[in-house]
Structure formats: C-alpha cells, structure tokens
Design a protein around this motif. Structure first.
Motif, PDB file in Angstrom:
ATOM      1  N   LYS A 196       0.842  -1.197   0.000  1.00  0.00           N
ATOM      2  CA  LYS A 196       0.000   0.000   0.000  1.00  0.00           C
ATOM      3  C   LYS A 196       0.877   1.247   0.000  1.00  0.00           C
ATOM      4  N   LEU A 198       0.904   5.009   1.557  1.00  0.00           N
ATOM      5  CA  LEU A 198       0.299   5.740   2.661  1.00  0.00           C
ATOM      6  C   LEU A 198       0.864   7.157   2.709  1.00  0.00           C
ATOM      7  N   GLU A 217      -4.607   5.980   3.220  1.00  0.00           N
ATOM      8  CA  GLU A 217      -4.232   4.979   2.222  1.00  0.00           C
ATOM      9  C   GLU A 217      -4.512   5.574   0.848  1.00  0.00           C
ATOM     10  N   ALA A 232      -7.050   4.195   6.959  1.00  0.00           N
ATOM     11  CA  ALA A 232      -6.348   3.315   6.032  1.00  0.00           C
ATOM     12  C   ALA A 232      -6.603   1.865   6.431  1.00  0.00           C
TER      13      ALA A 232
END
Length: 391
Positions: A196, A198, A217, A232
C-alpha cells in the motif's frame, strides 16, 4: 503580532501572505478567513484560485523581486503553497518579513538527494538509493538494484514527471539521456514492491508542539492521486508507526507548518518514506470535513504560533480527485437525487471545486470528500458513479 514562548504569535486580524495562488492557497485562505485573518497572494496567473478568495492578488512571476518585496510589506507572516520557490526571492522575504517555515526546509525538500539524507538523519528508513552521474554508473546501479528501479531528477518533477521506471538494461542509455537533459543531479531508487501507499500529514509550531493526522491509504492512477481512504486499511500498529515516523521527521527537520510524509508499506509490514512535501497536501484534503481540525486550519495555526487543533477523525472518509475530464460528468450528476446524499449507501458527498477556468485533461480541478460509516460503501459509491469511468 505578539511574542510568546517559542516565538512570534500572529493573532487573527493579521495578514498572511501566500507565495503561490493555486488551490492549496485557496483552501488555506478559506480556512484562515474563518479565523479572522486577511490574505494576500502572489501568482502570475490572473484570477488565480487563491486570488479569488484573498484580499489582494499581486500579479507577478515568482522570481519578481519587487513583487516579492510588495508581498513582504503587506504581510505579517508569509507561507508558500508549493516547493519550487526561487532561492533569491526566499532570501528577500526572510529579510523583509516573517517566514517561520524558513528556507532550510525548502532547500532540503527541493532536492531529492538532500531530502533522503535528511530523512535518514532523522532515523527514518528510505528505499535504497544512489546518486547517478553517468550512464555507466546507472548501468552498474541497475544491475545492483535489479529491475524494475526508478531513475528520478533530483529537482523538479511531480505527478510522475521527471522520472523513468527502468524495466530492463536496454532502457539505461535512453533513460539517462532523457532525464539528464534536466541539467540536475539524478538519483536511482530501488523499486519497493509495496502493498500500500500511505501518507501522514504532521504539523509543528514554533512552540515545538507537534500533531499528526491519521494515516491515509492512497491509490494513484497514471501517477496522479485518485483516492485517499481513511482510516487506512492497515493494522493499528502500522498506523501508529506511520504517524510516529511523520512526527519524528517534523521534529528532526525543524518543520514549522505542515509536512506531508509519503510512505510505502511492504507486505511484511516495513515502512519506507518515499517523499516529503512541506505544505498542505492533496492526500490531506479528507481532513476538511472528516477531522476536528482541517489540514488548512492546522497550517494557519502552526505558522501563526497558535495552539494546534485536535486531529481526531470524526468520520470514515474517502477523498476522490476531480480532474479536468471529470468536470462535465460531475455537472451532469450534481443536481440528481441521491448524488450528494446517498441514503442507500449512507454516503454524503462534499464537493470542492478550485475555481480554475480551463478544465484540462489530467489537471486537478477539485475533489469530493465522501463521508460514511464504512469506507467500502464510499468505494462502492465511486464505482457506481460514471464520473471516473475514463480516468
């Protein structure tokens, strides 16, 4: 202007000068106006987004020394809404006005190599990297890092510009030749196979107070931010670690105002800092309705040396960007029942448009904050809406 422990305090009624007249300056001015501040902006674009809501716009190029002096004379405190500020103009502003963010942070974040070294000095991990001075060095580094890897210019570049993802040794010569035309240093970064992307936005005041917003996110399309999802979808301990890293960077770099920290999260839970932005950030727009204090109000509080506001998340939220190609579809739907308030999904859509005259393709024109009890419902709302069918 008064003095307090930790530096000057600019109280409401004072004038905030903004170097840059884009959408970040616009939203900053709107938040500051609610607190009683006046605004003057300097930007070369007539009727710029920030100029539309400021008390005055100085119409001039960013390297115009006399215009900078005028901004300094009119302002009690000066901030900037983009990083690529002319160094000579910055010195003038600092000599003739109050610029609490200073020039050191700009000097650091304007240059990827300096930025990475500063992050490492703060005890925060970055992806493996090396400076590149020739095509031969690039080839050796690509062999060392493996492919894919990313060659970037040390200065300039945003939304995917100024970089080349090298996927084979056959691309080395062309990548070096193309990016070296920028006449700046080059840096090669090992590609992080992230799970991911972030970001965390932290604020620090001259008092030394630091607060971080909840991690977002982020999902990108064509190297442009498409969505920010908050909370997130990550474990609580990763969220806490991301916020801790952003706080460490804010303190280690002596930030005044906001710092946006972009991070990669790997499948094994490792966090690496990708880039920094010393200003309000696209991925922080969710705070405008979803947090007790928005990033823009927090930036005003920080540069004026007021106590920082609570960063508590009041509602789950998904921020989705509106680019030039999305404006016509938006206008076709905005007055339709169930668009702004979808009772079935439990989603409220808060539309923010930036006042830009021409809706060019891939140009950021606005965003929508989708307030919800469940971010998956907001993502369903986006999927059902035809606005983003062609991104």
């Amino acid at each position: 202007m008064t003095e307090a422990a930790g530096g000057k305090v600019i109280k409401p009624g004072g004038t905030i000068g903004v170097l840059g007249g884009g959408q970040l300056g616009r939203m900053l001015a709107l938040a500051g106006r609610n607190m009683g501040y006046r605004f003057v902006t300097l930007d070369p674009t007539e009727d710029a987004p920030c100029g539309q809501v400021a008390d005055e716009q100085i119409l001039a190029n960013f390297d115009d020394v006399e215009a900078a002096r005028k901004l300094a004379a009119l302002s009690d405190v000066i901030t900037y809404e983009f990083e690529n500020v002319d160094a000579h103009v910055t010195r003038i502003l600092m000599n003739e006005s109050y610029v609490p963010q200073g020039s050191e942070l700009l000097y650091t974040t304007q240059h990827r190599l300096r930025e990475k070294r500063a992050i490492e000095a703060a005890g925060v991990p970055v992806a493996p990297y090396t400076e590149i001075k020739s095509a031969a060095e690039l080839k050796d580094a690509v062999i060392k890092f493996g492919t894919p890897c990313v060659l970037k210019t040390a200065t300039g570049g945003y939304d995917g510009k100024g970089q080349w993802v090298i996927r084979s040794l056959d691309e080395v010569e062309e990548a070096y030749e193309t990016l070296s035309r920028a006449k700046t240093e080059l840096v090669l970064e090992q590609f992080i196979h992230f799970d991911k992307e972030l970001s965390v936005i932290a604020a620090r005041s001259p008092r030394g107070e630091v607060k971080a917003f909840p991690a977002a996110e982020n999902i990108h399309v064509h190297n442009i931010l498409h969505q920010s999802i908050v909370p997130a979808r990550i474990p609580a301990d990763v969220q806490q670690e991301a916020e801790k890293l952003a706080t460490r960077i804010a303190e280690g770099l002596g930030v005044i105002g906001l710092i946006a920290v972009e991070l990669f999260l790997t499948k094994d839970g490792q966090l690496y800092v990708n880039e920094l932005a010393p200003r309000p950030h696209n991925s922080g727009h969710y705070t405008m309705e979803a947090c007790r204090t928005s990033q823009f109000e927090q930036h005003v509080r920080a540069i004026c040396n007021l106590p920082l506001g609570s960063t508590e998340l009041l509602s789950p939220v998904v921020m989705v960007n509106l680019l030039g190609e999305h404006i016509e579809p938006l206008n076709g739907l905005i007055d339709q029942p169930g668009f702004l308030e979808d009772a079935d999904l439990g989603v409220s859509a808060k539309v923010h448009l930036y006042g830009k005259k021409e809706a060019k393709e891939k140009r950021k024109m606005g965003h929508i904050n989708l307030l919800t009890n469940d971010v998956e419902q907001a993502l369903t709302w986006i999927e059902r809406t035809t606005i983003w069918e062609s991104k």
